[in-house]
Design a protein around this motif. Structure first.
Motif, PDB file in Angstrom:
ATOM      1  N   ALA A 184       0.822  -1.205   0.000  1.00  0.00           N
ATOM      2  CA  ALA A 184       0.000   0.000   0.000  1.00  0.00           C
ATOM      3  C   ALA A 184       0.859   1.260   0.000  1.00  0.00           C
ATOM      4  CB  ALA A 184      -0.936  -0.002   1.209  1.00  0.00           C
TER       5      ALA A 184
ATOM      6  N   ASN B 297      -4.119   4.189   1.412  1.00  0.00           N
ATOM      7  CA  ASN B 297      -4.141   3.567   0.087  1.00  0.00           C
ATOM      8  C   ASN B 297      -4.727   2.159   0.098  1.00  0.00           C
ATOM      9  OD1 ASN B 297      -3.618   4.007  -2.678  1.00  0.00           O
ATOM     10  ND2 ASN B 297      -1.743   2.773  -2.596  1.00  0.00           N
ATOM     11  N   VAL B 298      -5.328   1.753   1.213  1.00  0.00           N
ATOM     12  CA  VAL B 298      -6.082   0.496   1.266  1.00  0.00           C
ATOM     13  C   VAL B 298      -7.557   0.862   1.198  1.00  0.00           C
ATOM     14  CG1 VAL B 298      -6.630  -1.568   2.599  1.00  0.00           C
ATOM     15  CG2 VAL B 298      -4.284  -0.708   2.548  1.00  0.00           C
TER      16      VAL B 298
END
Length: 311
Positions: free
Chosen positions: A124, A157-158
């Motif tokens: 991520a 970013n997950v």
């Protein structure tokens, strides 16, 4: 947030080679439906049997054949963190919007929750596109526990989770722990109704390759509060959903798509095509659904499923 229904697209092969023309035709046919987008290179896309250069072609051709505004998800999971990151970068370069990352399938005894957390955090941190976690312990061996998903959900970013465990209790446990805006999508068509009532935002299900609009109808019925209709649809599609996943796998899914009139193909070796007996069973299940819904579902020549009078 990812909402709606996404099919995990089977990869078409002709004489055991990737068939780009057939892939383009399949994407175009499915995108005539009300699907929210597509997933390529998932387990139903035979990702374990596809080489990196082929994977790039699959993403590139699919993106080119999709209408603007529909989301493209690409499976990028590999056994090493390094290879997964490289696959994420290539998927982004070729037009994918999200990277679906499975856990490593090697050394599963050592894939503790701490190891998985570090693996996903590293990906991520560096992936150029948002990451979707993927939980399917019956296939991958390692399970993403609910506390692990909750921890990873804090990463900017997950973006979400595809949960194909079929375990509604696990889905509920995850939903109770993750923040608003984190997308949880079920990967099992047989529990779409229950999962949506629990609060999932959508589904990534193999059945949507065969009867895309019927799957969207189930989703929409729940969203509109038409629960009697949704429950009836769930019970009606359950036998076919099981047949094209658990019972007959990729071969059954591809055969069902062919029967339904969508471009499709046989699996890549060592997987074998569906037998005539399996094809007969699948035809019977589709005919049963036709009788229940009044929709045209068999031999549509690439046209999306819908009311018979609209065909």
């Amino acid at each position: 947030m990812l909402r709606g229904v996404y099919p995990p697209l089977p990869t078409p092969f002709t004489d055991d080679d990737l068939d780009e023309g057939l892939l383009r035709d399949t994407v175009a046919a499915l995108m005539r439906s009300r699907l929210a987008g597509l997933l390529v290179l998932g387990t139903n896309g035979e990702s374990f049997l596809i080489e990196p250069a082929e994977a790039d072609r699959v993403v590139r051709v699919t993106r080119d054949a999709m209408p603007e505004g529909r989301r493209l998800l690409a499976g990028t999971g590999c056994d090493s963190t390094r290879a997964t990151l490289e696959a994420c970068r290539r998927a982004a370069d070729n037009g994918a919007d999200y990277a679906l990352v499975r856990p490593p399938t090697s050394y599963t005894r050592f894939m503790t929750q701490d190891v998985l957390t570090a693996h996903y955090e590293h990906i991520a941190d560096e992936s150029p596109i948002p990451v979707l976690l993927y939980n399917q312990p019956q296939v991958f061996g390692a399970e993403l526990a609910a506390p692990t998903v909750a921890l990873l959900a804090r990463h900017e970013n997950v973006a979400g989770l595809k949960d194909s465990s079929g375990n509604v209790a696990h889905v509920n446990d995850v939903l109770a722990r993750v923040p608003d805006g984190f997308s949880v999508l079920t990967g099992v068509a047989g529990i779409m109704y229950a999962a949506l009532l629990s609060g999932t935002s959508g589904s990534i299900v193999a059945l949507a390759n065969v009867v895309p609009n019927l799957c969207v109808e189930l989703y929409d019925s729940v969203m509109k509060g038409e629960l009697h209709r949704a429950l009836a649809l769930q019970r009606a599609v359950a036998p076919l959903a099981r047949a094209v996943t658990i019972t007959h796998g990729v071969a059954g899914l591809k055969a069902a798509m062919t029967i339904a009139g969508y471009p499709s193909s046989t699996p890549r070796l060592p997987l074998q095509p569906a037998t005539p007996k399996v094809e007969e069973e699948l035809l019977g299940l589709l005919r049963h659904l036709e009788a229940f819904t009044g929709w045209t579902l068999v031999g549509r020549d690439g046209q999306p499923d819908g009311p018979a009078e609209a065909q």
